[in-house]
Design a protein around this motif. Structure first.
Motif, short mmCIF file in Angstrom:
data_model
loop_
_atom_site.label_atom_id
_atom_site.label_comp_id
_atom_site.label_asym_id
_atom_site.label_seq_id
_atom_site.Cartn_x
_atom_site.Cartn_y
_atom_site.Cartn_z
N PRO A 68 0.93 -1.40 -0.02
CA PRO A 68 0.10 -0.07 0.00
C PRO A 68 0.98 1.18 0.17
CG PRO A 68 -0.90 -1.63 1.56
CD PRO A 68 0.45 -2.12 1.19
N LEU A 69 2.14 1.21 0.57
CA LEU A 69 2.96 2.47 0.50
C LEU A 69 3.19 2.83 -0.81
CD1 LEU A 69 5.40 1.31 3.21
CD2 LEU A 69 3.70 3.04 3.73
N ILE A 70 3.25 2.24 -1.88
CA ILE A 70 3.49 2.58 -3.16
C ILE A 70 2.24 3.48 -3.61
CG2 ILE A 70 3.63 1.70 -5.57
CD1 ILE A 70 4.58 -0.90 -4.59
N PHE A 71 1.16 3.42 -3.17
CA PHE A 71 -0.03 4.16 -3.91
C PHE A 71 -0.39 5.29 -2.69
CE2 PHE A 71 -0.64 -0.34 -5.06
CZ PHE A 71 -0.72 -0.07 -6.42
N VAL A 72 -0.08 4.98 -1.45
CA VAL A 72 -0.23 6.19 -0.39
C VAL A 72 0.98 7.42 -0.90
CG1 VAL A 72 0.05 6.81 1.86
CG2 VAL A 72 -0.99 4.74 1.16
N GLY A 73 2.09 6.95 -1.35
CA GLY A 73 3.09 7.89 -1.79
C GLY A 73 2.77 8.98 -2.88
N ARG A 74 1.72 8.50 -3.46
CA ARG A 74 1.28 9.41 -4.55
C ARG A 74 0.26 10.57 -4.03
NH1 ARG A 74 -0.69 6.14 -9.66
NH2 ARG A 74 -0.84 8.22 -10.47
N LEU A 75 -0.20 10.38 -2.86
CA LEU A 75 -0.93 11.17 -1.98
C LEU A 75 -0.26 12.48 -1.38
CD1 LEU A 75 -3.25 8.89 0.08
CD2 LEU A 75 -3.61 9.84 -2.09
N GLY A 76 1.07 12.24 -1.15
CA GLY A 76 1.94 13.35 -0.64
C GLY A 76 2.69 12.78 0.45
N PRO A 77 4.01 13.57 0.78
CA PRO A 77 4.79 13.11 1.88
C PRO A 77 4.36 13.04 3.33
CG PRO A 77 5.14 15.51 1.25
CD PRO A 77 4.15 14.95 0.22
N LEU A 78 3.21 13.92 3.55
CA LEU A 78 2.67 13.77 4.99
C LEU A 78 1.85 12.62 5.30
CD1 LEU A 78 1.97 15.51 7.49
CD2 LEU A 78 0.01 15.98 6.36
N GLN A 79 1.11 12.13 4.04
CA GLN A 79 0.40 10.79 4.46
C GLN A 79 1.15 9.61 4.46
OE1 GLN A 79 -0.36 13.19 2.38
NE2 GLN A 79 -2.64 13.84 2.58
N LEU A 80 2.35 9.59 3.30
CA LEU A 80 3.34 8.67 3.42
C LEU A 80 4.20 8.59 4.73
CD1 LEU A 80 4.97 6.34 1.52
CD2 LEU A 80 6.30 8.22 0.68
N GLY A 81 4.52 9.65 5.21
CA GLY A 81 5.07 9.49 6.47
C GLY A 81 4.22 8.80 7.58
N GLY A 82 2.96 9.44 7.68
CA GLY A 82 2.36 8.81 8.83
C GLY A 82 1.82 7.20 8.73
N VAL A 83 1.89 6.95 7.39
CA VAL A 83 1.25 5.46 7.03
C VAL A 83 2.82 4.62 7.39
CG1 VAL A 83 0.73 3.54 5.30
CG2 VAL A 83 -0.61 5.98 5.45
#
Length: 284
Positions: A68-83
């Motif tokens: 899922p991190l592959i797709f969360v990374g497209r949302l932005g650095p904030l979301q990627l960092g939290g997940v």
């Protein structure tokens, strides 16, 4: 006197060499007997054939959380960092259940080798219950993770994302426990393929669900959590169905080899060996 001492020393050295020769002959014997395996090449081939499904199983299972991190990374650095931070916590906590399940690696093959087939199902049930009991404090920590993470992380937005993610991930724990214990239930019976087939189906499905939940249906970073909940619980459900089908098939073909143990109060007794085997693995 001197001659007797020399003779005694010679006899001692001779017996030592004989013992050493016996040990060396034992070490050079084939693993599966002279009649079945006659060369190191054949033994290596059998070990490799049994190891390949395990390699594939661990690789596929390890990729589920990171997918899922592959797709969360497209949302932005904030979301990627939290997940990503939440995933680290989930990985560490799930390792506890991996450690608890290692007791089955010892107990179940011993029971199978001793032809106490019903004990395999009994150990499986005990391991599932023990893992669920250990999961209770872990789930409580995840539910209160916002207060704990605030002590270590200054960014309140990342804390909020991680805590939301962890609260939802509590629903994935039962499926993960059942799959992990069930995988070892089958492996003790020399069945390394069932767990592999389950992952062959669920791992690509997890990638598809991650894409749909995060980007297509626009659930955001919570969509990544939804995909993992569905994947892990589906893995647990398929494992239970596989155990049931294996039980039904054994009853028809060869009831003596049926490894399922009917649920009884015996499940709650004699947990000592399982706890003693599990504790070092959990610590490691």
């Amino acid at each position: 006197m001197r001659r007797e001492s020399v003779i005694r020393m010679v006899m001692t050295f001779t017996s030592s060499f004989e013992q050493l020769a016996d040990v060396e002959s034992m070490e050079t014997q084939p693993l599966l007997g002279k009649g079945e395996i006659s060369s190191i090449h054949d033994e290596f081939r059998i070990i490799l054939l049994n190891a390949l499904p395990l390699i594939a199983t661990f690789f596929l299972q390890g990729s589920i959380l990171s997918m899922p991190l592959i797709f969360v990374g497209r949302l932005g650095p904030l979301q990627l960092g939290g997940v990503a931070m939440a995933n680290i916590i989930v990985t560490v906590c799930l390792a506890v259940f991996l450690g608890l399940g290692t007791s089955l690696d010892t107990l179940c093959p011993q029971a199978y080798g001793a032809k106490k087939y019903k004990h395999i199902g009994l150990y499986f049930q005990r391991s599932v219950i023990l893992s669920i009991l250990v999961a209770v404090p872990i789930i409580l920590i995840w539910l209160r993770s916002a207060y704990i993470l605030a002590w270590f992380v200054d960014d309140s937005d990342i804390v909020a994302i991680s805590s939301d993610y962890l609260r939802l991930m509590t629903f994935s724990v039962p499926g993960f426990i059942i799959f992990e214990c069930g995988k070892r239930y089958f492996q003790a019976q020399n069945d390394f393929i069932t767990g592999q087939y389950i992952l062959f189906f669920c791992t690509p499905l997890n990638g598809i669900l991650s894409y749909l939940m995060v980007l297509r249906f626009q659930f955001g970073y919570i969509g990544a959590c939804y995909s993992l909940i569905i994947t892990y619980n589906l893995m647990g459900l398929i494992t239970l169905v596989s155990i049931y089908l294996s039980h039904r098939n054994a009853q028809v073909t060869n009831p003596e080899l049926d490894c399922w143990h009917e649920f009884s109060t015996e499940v709650f007794r004699n947990w000592g060996p399982m706890v003693r085997l599990s504790a070092p693995a959990v610590i490691m």
